[in-house]
Design an enzyme around this catalytic site. Sequence first.
Site, PDB file in Angstrom:
ATOM      1  N   HIS A 159       0.811  -1.216   0.000  1.00 55.89           N
ATOM      2  CA  HIS A 159       0.000   0.000   0.000  1.00 55.89           C
ATOM      3  C   HIS A 159       0.845   1.269   0.000  1.00 55.89           C
ATOM      4  CE1 HIS A 159       0.247  -0.120   4.568  1.00 55.89           C
ATOM      5  NE2 HIS A 159       0.393   1.158   4.343  1.00 55.89           N
ATOM      6  N   ASP A 189      -0.113  -7.677   1.333  1.00 51.07           N
ATOM      7  CA  ASP A 189       0.331  -6.287   1.440  1.00 51.07           C
ATOM      8  C   ASP A 189       1.856  -6.194   1.532  1.00 51.07           C
ATOM      9  OD1 ASP A 189       0.167  -3.565   1.509  1.00 51.07           O
ATOM     10  OD2 ASP A 189      -0.411  -3.412   3.605  1.00 51.07           O
ATOM     11  N   GLY A 261       3.585   6.957   7.981  1.00 50.00           N
ATOM     12  CA  GLY A 261       4.922   6.957   7.399  1.00 50.00           C
ATOM     13  C   GLY A 261       5.742   5.766   7.829  1.00 50.00           C
ATOM     14  N   ASN A 262       5.310   5.081   8.911  1.00 45.71           N
ATOM     15  CA  ASN A 262       6.026   3.890   9.378  1.00 45.71           C
ATOM     16  C   ASN A 262       5.686   2.645   8.556  1.00 45.71           C
ATOM     17  OD1 ASN A 262       6.162   5.283  12.460  1.00 45.71           O
ATOM     18  ND2 ASN A 262       7.859   3.951  11.911  1.00 45.71           N
ATOM     19  N   SER A 263       4.628   2.700   7.764  1.00 44.27           N
ATOM     20  CA  SER A 263       4.239   1.519   6.999  1.00 44.27           C
ATOM     21  C   SER A 263       5.386   1.025   6.134  1.00 44.27           C
ATOM     22  CB  SER A 263       3.043   1.835   6.091  1.00 44.27           C
ATOM     23  OG  SER A 263       1.854   1.402   6.661  1.00 44.27           O
ATOM     24  N   GLY A 319      -9.023 -24.118  -4.132  1.00 46.31           N
ATOM     25  CA  GLY A 319     -10.231 -23.914  -4.919  1.00 46.31           C
ATOM     26  C   GLY A 319     -11.496 -24.236  -4.158  1.00 46.31           C
ATOM     27  N   GLN A 321     -14.102 -22.643  -0.875  1.00 39.96           N
ATOM     28  CA  GLN A 321     -14.426 -21.703   0.195  1.00 39.96           C
ATOM     29  C   GLN A 321     -14.849 -22.521   1.403  1.00 39.96           C
ATOM     30  OE1 GLN A 321     -18.165 -19.710  -0.108  1.00 39.96           O
ATOM     31  NE2 GLN A 321     -17.429 -17.854   0.928  1.00 39.96           N
TER      32      GLN A 321
END
Length: 529
Positions: A159, A189, A261-263, A319, A321
């Site tokens: 992100h 992420d 800003g730490n991300s 494949g 759920q």
Amino acid sequence: MRLQPPVTRTTCFILLLAAFVVTDAGAGSARDVPTGFADLAAQLLPAVVNIASTENAPPNAQGAESGGADSGGSDSGSDGSPGATSGGPLAQNAQSTQASGPSQSQAADLAPTDKLFQDFLNSPAGGGNSTGDGKSGTLQSLGSGFVIDPSGLIVTNNHVIDGATSISVILADGTSLPADLVGRDTQKDIALLRVHPDHPLVAVHFGISRATRIGDWVMAIGNPYGLGGTVTAGIISARGRDLDEDGTSDYIQTDAAINRGNSGGPLFDMAGEVVGINTAIYSPSGGSVGIGFAIPADDVAPVVQQLRRYGKPRRGWLGAQVLDVTPDIADALGLPVEGGAMIGTTAPGGPAALAHLRSGDVILGFNGHSVDNMKALPPLVAGSSVGEQAIVDYWRAGHRANVTLTIVDAPAEPTAPKAALPVTPAPPTVAAVAGLGLTLSDLSGDLLNKFSLPSDTHGVMITKVASNSAASRQGLVAGDIILQLGGVPVTRTRDLLARIDTMRQDKRTAILLLVQGSDETQWISLDVS
């Protein structure tokens, strides 16, 4: 006046003996309390970098009511949220010769606000962020990262760089280098960047996050508010925090100060190894309140290896759920023990379907590992190598059986085709929330396009935030998506409003919202009294 009794030699001896006994008893069962972090910080700081990314500003970026930079792009800024993509002045400073943060005058003007970057961008002085003719403009944003290979490989959050048209990495000595995207994993992420330095860089290594314990000392290094290399310390506050709706996330919680800003920055143990990537915060105010979250290194390291080798994650895929097995379901199915993961649906042509697993089967084991609940299965499958043969132990119609299937690479997109948005969609419900300063809307194709959001985004969108309202004071901006109210997912504006009204009738004074901002998802508490 009451006088303290004199301390005799006998008393001193007893105190010294007690201190010796306590110290000796704890030596084998607890880790030493550090006398300071200076040596470790000096060793690790050169490996932590600042990341400045540039993206095209959306047409509404100039309007204060529209959310300005806060809503620009998708997750392209630094940590922590509203204001992340509006990292104007600090991003420019970071991209010059030093990551030294704002000037004294800027700091004095901006420090008291939670949305300091947005305030700058929406002011006449914020033109420094625009390029070209000033009509389309660009946005610059900040984040953190760390070097894992001296040749120039850098890990950060996806992100931080998502939506960027250009990425720059600022080393600890102030050198700015253009960066290329090697690969990204949007689900975890995680992003891997490469720079081309003229000398080997200081690199750090991943530790074993599962070996850490609640109460262990940790140290975070990053680029909060564009100030450059900043060191904070704390302890591991909790393990296994689940922040995602699917119930499969496993974050480390820490009280080391983590801010916007730490991300993408590292969370270190006292051996100097990376045990997590600082990713999100819980913040009623927008700043650090001592509740930060990091992706465990055990989850990050395998993904980084795949990105390095293939340029994309290669995550095992079943494949199917799956759902949790409740006691009632277990009783109805005649399961000998409670637990397992019940198949809800299978993807056509997926490994589960090809192995003739079907809806209603309960998976009890995977490759020799017990599946005690729904959350236990996805990590086992995702950790399997693509092409690997896996033995699935399952329960069906009162009997236990097993089947062998072949794990395949997880598809980049859902197998089911996405429904096309209608040419003339029904107008979304738009309503204001009395007392909160929020205007909400159902999601529509126009809104998704306006804020550059994926077509499968779910929730209720904030389209306007009144100035000096409860919502604005908590850092909410236009373009934010409300995902949950009090832990329950929301999809329609009218349902959300009805639940808020019910809470008010029940004399509730505050509500807790899970809000997806431009660069993070966080819980926000709002006073509704």
